[in-house]
Design a protein around this motif. Structure first.
Motif, mmCIF file in Angstrom:
data_model
loop_
_atom_site.group_PDB
_atom_site.id
_atom_site.type_symbol
_atom_site.label_atom_id
_atom_site.label_comp_id
_atom_site.label_asym_id
_atom_site.label_seq_id
_atom_site.Cartn_x
_atom_site.Cartn_y
_atom_site.Cartn_z
ATOM 1 N N GLU A 1 49.620 31.276 135.187
ATOM 2 C CA GLU A 1 48.253 30.924 135.382
ATOM 3 C C GLU A 1 47.774 32.333 135.347
ATOM 4 O OE1 GLU A 1 44.844 30.753 138.825
ATOM 5 O OE2 GLU A 1 46.022 28.647 138.558
ATOM 6 N N ILE A 2 46.595 32.488 134.450
ATOM 7 C CA ILE A 2 46.062 33.975 134.214
ATOM 8 C C ILE A 2 44.606 33.764 134.390
ATOM 9 C CG2 ILE A 2 47.615 34.612 132.401
ATOM 10 C CD1 ILE A 2 45.666 34.126 130.366
ATOM 11 N N ARG A 3 44.153 34.852 134.843
ATOM 12 C CA ARG A 3 42.591 34.865 135.301
ATOM 13 C C ARG A 3 42.203 36.494 135.127
ATOM 14 N NH1 ARG A 3 42.519 30.330 134.956
ATOM 15 N NH2 ARG A 3 42.129 28.756 136.253
ATOM 16 N N HIS A 4 40.948 36.461 134.758
ATOM 17 C CA HIS A 4 40.160 37.814 134.982
ATOM 18 C C HIS A 4 39.806 38.046 136.354
ATOM 19 C CE1 HIS A 4 36.992 40.969 134.564
ATOM 20 N NE2 HIS A 4 37.873 41.316 133.719
ATOM 21 N N VAL A 5 39.779 39.302 136.657
ATOM 22 C CA VAL A 5 39.744 39.522 138.037
ATOM 23 C C VAL A 5 38.263 39.085 138.777
ATOM 24 C CG1 VAL A 5 38.790 41.944 138.005
ATOM 25 C CG2 VAL A 5 40.094 41.128 139.885
ATOM 26 N N THR A 6 37.285 39.022 137.912
ATOM 27 C CA THR A 6 36.095 38.374 138.363
ATOM 28 C C THR A 6 36.171 36.883 138.479
ATOM 29 O OG1 THR A 6 35.253 38.027 136.390
ATOM 30 C CG2 THR A 6 34.758 39.980 137.080
ATOM 31 N N GLU A 7 36.941 36.118 137.678
ATOM 32 C CA GLU A 7 37.370 34.836 138.269
ATOM 33 C C GLU A 7 38.251 34.662 139.371
ATOM 34 O OE1 GLU A 7 37.745 32.417 134.200
ATOM 35 O OE2 GLU A 7 39.070 34.337 134.227
ATOM 36 N N PHE A 8 39.240 35.319 139.358
ATOM 37 C CA PHE A 8 40.058 35.420 140.659
ATOM 38 C C PHE A 8 39.485 35.673 141.927
ATOM 39 C CE2 PHE A 8 43.066 37.331 143.457
ATOM 40 C CZ PHE A 8 44.204 36.638 143.437
ATOM 41 N N LEU A 9 38.572 36.702 141.944
ATOM 42 C CA LEU A 9 37.956 37.139 143.234
ATOM 43 C C LEU A 9 36.660 36.100 143.628
ATOM 44 C CD1 LEU A 9 37.364 40.933 142.681
ATOM 45 C CD2 LEU A 9 39.026 39.955 144.249
ATOM 46 N N HIS A 10 36.039 35.643 142.691
ATOM 47 C CA HIS A 10 34.899 34.748 142.840
ATOM 48 C C HIS A 10 35.541 33.301 143.490
ATOM 49 C CE1 HIS A 10 32.108 31.272 141.613
ATOM 50 N NE2 HIS A 10 31.300 32.360 142.374
ATOM 51 N N GLN A 11 36.912 33.074 143.028
ATOM 52 C CA GLN A 11 37.429 31.753 143.709
ATOM 53 C C GLN A 11 38.189 32.129 144.963
ATOM 54 O OE1 GLN A 11 41.445 30.699 141.858
ATOM 55 N NE2 GLN A 11 40.789 28.841 141.748
ATOM 56 N N ARG A 12 38.544 33.291 145.184
ATOM 57 C CA ARG A 12 39.056 33.718 146.573
ATOM 58 C C ARG A 12 38.075 34.011 147.731
ATOM 59 N NH1 ARG A 12 44.664 35.169 147.475
ATOM 60 N NH2 ARG A 12 46.023 34.218 145.964
ATOM 61 N N THR A 13 37.188 34.562 147.226
ATOM 62 C CA THR A 13 36.104 34.876 148.197
ATOM 63 C C THR A 13 35.260 33.738 148.406
ATOM 64 O OG1 THR A 13 34.489 35.722 146.416
ATOM 65 C CG2 THR A 13 35.812 37.219 147.518
ATOM 66 N N ALA A 14 35.348 32.599 147.749
ATOM 67 C CA ALA A 14 34.682 31.312 148.046
ATOM 68 C C ALA A 14 35.074 30.628 149.308
ATOM 69 C CB ALA A 14 34.652 30.177 146.998
ATOM 70 N N ARG A 15 36.486 30.940 149.609
ATOM 71 C CA ARG A 15 37.443 30.244 150.713
ATOM 72 C C ARG A 15 37.146 31.432 152.023
ATOM 73 N NH1 ARG A 15 41.396 29.429 146.878
ATOM 74 N NH2 ARG A 15 42.704 31.103 147.876
ATOM 75 N N ARG A 16 37.324 32.771 151.188
ATOM 76 C CA ARG A 16 37.340 33.879 152.427
ATOM 77 C C ARG A 16 36.432 34.953 151.981
ATOM 78 N NH1 ARG A 16 42.644 36.733 154.796
ATOM 79 N NH2 ARG A 16 41.948 38.511 156.009
ATOM 80 N N PRO A 17 35.304 35.142 152.555
ATOM 81 C CA PRO A 17 34.143 36.235 152.004
ATOM 82 C C PRO A 17 34.771 37.370 152.445
ATOM 83 C CG PRO A 17 33.105 34.183 152.867
ATOM 84 C CD PRO A 17 34.478 33.994 153.308
ATOM 85 N N LEU A 18 34.459 38.601 151.475
ATOM 86 C CA LEU A 18 34.770 39.897 151.819
ATOM 87 C C LEU A 18 33.821 40.400 152.995
ATOM 88 C CD1 LEU A 18 35.177 41.255 148.187
ATOM 89 C CD2 LEU A 18 36.781 41.464 150.146
ATOM 90 N N PRO A 19 34.150 41.149 153.835
ATOM 91 C CA PRO A 19 33.156 41.557 154.934
ATOM 92 C C PRO A 19 32.579 42.944 154.074
ATOM 93 C CG PRO A 19 35.584 42.636 155.230
ATOM 94 C CD PRO A 19 35.568 41.668 153.970
ATOM 95 N N LEU A 20 31.141 42.461 153.714
ATOM 96 C CA LEU A 20 30.214 43.410 152.998
ATOM 97 C C LEU A 20 29.020 43.822 153.664
ATOM 98 C CD1 LEU A 20 30.385 41.462 149.720
ATOM 99 C CD2 LEU A 20 31.824 43.442 150.237
ATOM 100 N N ALA A 21 28.931 44.970 153.619
ATOM 101 C CA ALA A 21 27.810 45.761 154.414
ATOM 102 C C ALA A 21 26.570 45.813 153.427
ATOM 103 C CB ALA A 21 28.100 47.211 154.679
#
Length: 398
Positions: free
Chosen positions: A259-279
């Protein structure tokens, strides 16, 4: 002499041109240079003229010779002064697949020995060093040393779920090396099991395809695919849209269950399940759609959603956006063929970004970052240029 690599569809579509000039109106090279010979309209007209001179019945009856390299060379110089941004194809009312046609035309001109001399340099660098900068393969992972706490293994593991394919620009160009640094930290925060290919990563092969040397990309495709499979990975992630598009269009990845993904697709998918701790990050930005990610892969929303996920960040859209976004000037090998024209196209893009009144332009492409940031720095333009992953890393809680 003559290239027979055009598909039947390409030859039929070339004849379908209605001479409406819409492609000329949106061409970034024409706009920046004021030279109509760089337009798709001119290119199609010359292609049809050349084909008639090679294979036309009238020319045969009159005993005219086919065009010689010295006759085709001036045309070849114009054909390679194109970013392959695909905006002409996007607006063509006849539906001509112009990008494919431009690549076949470049191949034709190389076979016909009617191409810019710098193409030989691209071929030489790729064949000898496996990258367009003629750098050492062992230095591909050198950017890891720029991290705050670089791991001893340098992210090169024997096995991992994800392979991060870095790309030549981010691997070797100092300004772009901050993109993989930021991404590695984001992957760490999300506990992504990833590896680099390290010295085993070669150029994706697009510079060869874009140089009219499509057949010479085959060893690069085979080598990179085998290197990924040795890692027993299931996914390959790219921060470079051109590498991503090259894999999508030329690599048999699906045959091997990848499976191939651009990193924005990959991060969008991952952060939907586990949000990044953003200030909170109080900043107004605009977003530039990279040509190969936007028009090429139709990825528009994932990078924007990542930008909007950062507390305090306000997103303002450009005048031309998504499918209509203007090129940065860094595609299609143009920077190597005509650096001045590449810079003029970047100047127009920077002007559009400044018109939004924002403090920064954010994109999802290391080449766009390189092209726009280089122009802004050289011309003392007060505009910051960032990749989405750099923006996310800036907001990441320490």
């Amino acid at each position: 002499m003559g290239h027979r690599g055009y598909s039947a569809r390409e030859l039929i579509q070339a004849e379908a041109c209605t001479h409406c000039s819409v492609c000329t109106d949106v061409c970034p090279a024409v706009s920046a240079s004021r030279d109509g010979r760089l337009s798709g309209l001119y290119r199609l007209g010359e292609l049809k003229r050349i084909q008639r001179s090679r294979y036309g019945v009238l020319h045969r009856l009159l005993g005219r010779k086919r065009p010689q390299p010295e006759q085709l060379k001036p045309f070849g110089e114009t054909v390679f002064r194109c970013t392959l941004c695909g905006r002409c194809q996007e607006v063509c009312p006849s539906g001509i697949l112009l990008k494919d046609l431009w690549l076949s035309l470049r191949e034709d001109l190389v076979v016909s020995s009617a191409y810019p001399n710098k193409i030989d340099g691209i071929r030489e660098n790729l064949s000898e060093a496996h990258n367009v900068f003629a750098e050492d393969d062992d230095e591909r992972g050198g950017w890891v040393e720029n991290m705050r706490a670089p791991p001893a293994h340098g992210y090169v593991r024997d096995r991992a779920e994800v392979v991060y394919f870095t790309g030549c620009v981010a691997a070797y160009f100092p300004m772009a090396q901050q993109i993989p640094v930021a991404l590695a930290e984001l992957f760490g925060a999300l506990e992504v099991d990833f590896t680099l290919l390290g010295p085993e990563e070669w150029c994706c092969g697009f510079p060869l395809v874009g140089a009219g040397l499509r057949q010479e990309a085959a060893p690069f495709i085979r080598h990179n695919l085998e290197a990924v499979l040795r890692k027993r990975a299931t996914r390959v992630v790219f921060a470079c849209p051109t590498c991503y598009q090259m894999w999508r269009e030329h690599y048999p990845y699906e045959r091997h269950g990848l499976e191939i993904r651009h990193v924005t697709e990959f991060l969008h998918q991952r952060t939907a399940r586990r949000p990044l701790p953003l200030a909170e990050l109080p900043l107004t930005v605009t977003y530039h759609d990279p040509c190969d990610l936007g028009r090429g892969a139709r990825v528009f929303e994932a990078p924007r959603e990542l930008v909007r996920s950062i507390p305090g960040v306000r997103l303002v859209e450009l005048a031309h956006t998504r499918e209509d976004c203007r090129c940065c000037g860094g595609g299609g090998n143009l920077e190597m063929i005509d650096a001045k024209l590449s810079g003029e196209i970047a100047r127009e893009k920077i002007g559009e970004a400044l018109a939004t009144g924002t403090a920064a332009v954010v994109t999802s492409c290391q080449q766009c970052v390189r092209t726009l940031a280089t122009y802004a720095k050289r011309n003392k333009v007060p505009l910051e240029v960032l990749d989405v992953v750099q923006l996310l890393r800036r907001a990441l809680r320490k």
